[in-house]
Scaffold this active site. Structure first.
Site, short mmCIF file in Angstrom:
data_model
loop_
_atom_site.label_atom_id
_atom_site.label_comp_id
_atom_site.label_asym_id
_atom_site.label_seq_id
_atom_site.Cartn_x
_atom_site.Cartn_y
_atom_site.Cartn_z
N SER A 154 2.61 41.51 32.88
CA SER A 154 1.61 41.71 33.94
C SER A 154 2.35 41.85 35.26
O SER A 154 3.48 41.36 35.41
CB SER A 154 0.66 40.51 34.01
OG SER A 154 -0.14 40.54 35.18
N TYR A 167 -1.07 31.42 35.43
CA TYR A 167 -1.03 32.72 34.74
C TYR A 167 0.25 33.47 35.08
O TYR A 167 0.94 33.98 34.19
CB TYR A 167 -2.25 33.55 35.15
CG TYR A 167 -2.25 34.94 34.55
CD1 TYR A 167 -2.49 35.13 33.20
CD2 TYR A 167 -1.99 36.06 35.34
CE1 TYR A 167 -2.48 36.41 32.65
CE2 TYR A 167 -1.98 37.33 34.80
CZ TYR A 167 -2.23 37.50 33.45
OH TYR A 167 -2.21 38.77 32.91
#
Length: 256
Positions: A154, A167
């Site tokens: 990501s 995250y």
């Protein structure tokens, strides 16, 4: 995703590609594109009803391209389950050419919300799940003299914003693990990290903290389709054996 938009010409080198988290979003798009290109996809996820629907939806393009899709239930947080997933591919096709580690969760929240169970879930899926895939596939790649790991990380691996601390930490860990794997591996094993930006997906649906969910409405105002990431994965897989695409970042042009 409409499979009629993908050219269904047989791949020059059809590969056996395992895709985790294939029941929706990026994983689903990767499976759809690779099948249409003539590859043999083993699609893993917990939601078997969606995998079965994916198999039905790709049946026509598989018939035209010569590819195939095998749906296998998979929980990446279970090491034995992940090993069985890899073995299912070997049992069907006799080898494994690539593992696309896509399974991930993103329940964003501020640290002071103390949503510890959600933190644990991100660590289990995003980090341990990746490690389980490596542990299952690396011996296979070594024994057969080659293979390709593709990790879907990501842009969160490269930046931290409020609510993304845990995250981003898991995605940085995914990036670091994959980069370490690349450096340690024999050149016959290729290693790629693909880091998507804001993509149309169900990831944001898991956010339970109201503040983080509200922030996502603005953050996700501009998105790209999951197939944009699937095209990047296809590009990396389709390179000749002496070319290793190490890292790709794919995001909307308006994301800064």
């Amino acid at each position: 995703m409409d499979t009629t938009d993908i050219p269904t010409t047989p791949a020059q080198q059809p590969r056996v590609v395992l895709v985790t988290g294939a029941s929706s979003g990026i994983g689903e798009a990767i499976a759809v594109r690779l099948v249409a290109q003539g590859h043999h996809v083993v699609a893993g996820a917990r939601r078997t009803d969606r995998l079965d629907a994916l198999a039905r939806r790709t049946a026509d393009s598989a018939a035209r391209s010569g590819g195939s899709l095998l749906a296998v239930r998979l929980d990446v947080t279970d090491r034995a389950d992940t090993a069985a997933f890899v073995e299912a591919a070997r049992a069907r096709h006799g080898r494994v050419d690539a593992l696309v580690a896509n399974a991930g969760v993103m329940p964003l929240s501020r640290l002071d919300s103390l949503l510890v169970e959600e933190w644990d879930r991100m660590i289990d899926v995003n980090v341990r799940g990746l490690l389980h895939g490596i542990a299952a596939a690396l011996p296979v790649f070594t024994a057969q003299g080659g293979g390709h790991f593709v990790t879907i990380a990501s842009v969160g691996a490269h930046e931290v914003v409020p609510t993304s601390a845990v995250y981003s930490a898991t995605k940085y860990a995914a990036w670091a693990i994959t980069e370490g794997l690349r450096q340690e591996s024999d050149p016959s094993v290729r290693v790629t990290t693909v880091s998507p930006g804001v993509v149309e997906s169900e990831l944001a649906d898991s956010i339970t903290e109201p503040g983080a969910a509200e922030m996502m409405k603005t953050y996700r105002a501009d998105t790209i389709a999951p197939d944009a990431v699937a095209r990047a994965v296809s590009f990396a897989l389709d390179q000749p054996a002496d070319v290793d695409v190490n890292e790709i970042i794919v995001r909307p042009t308006r994301q800064r």
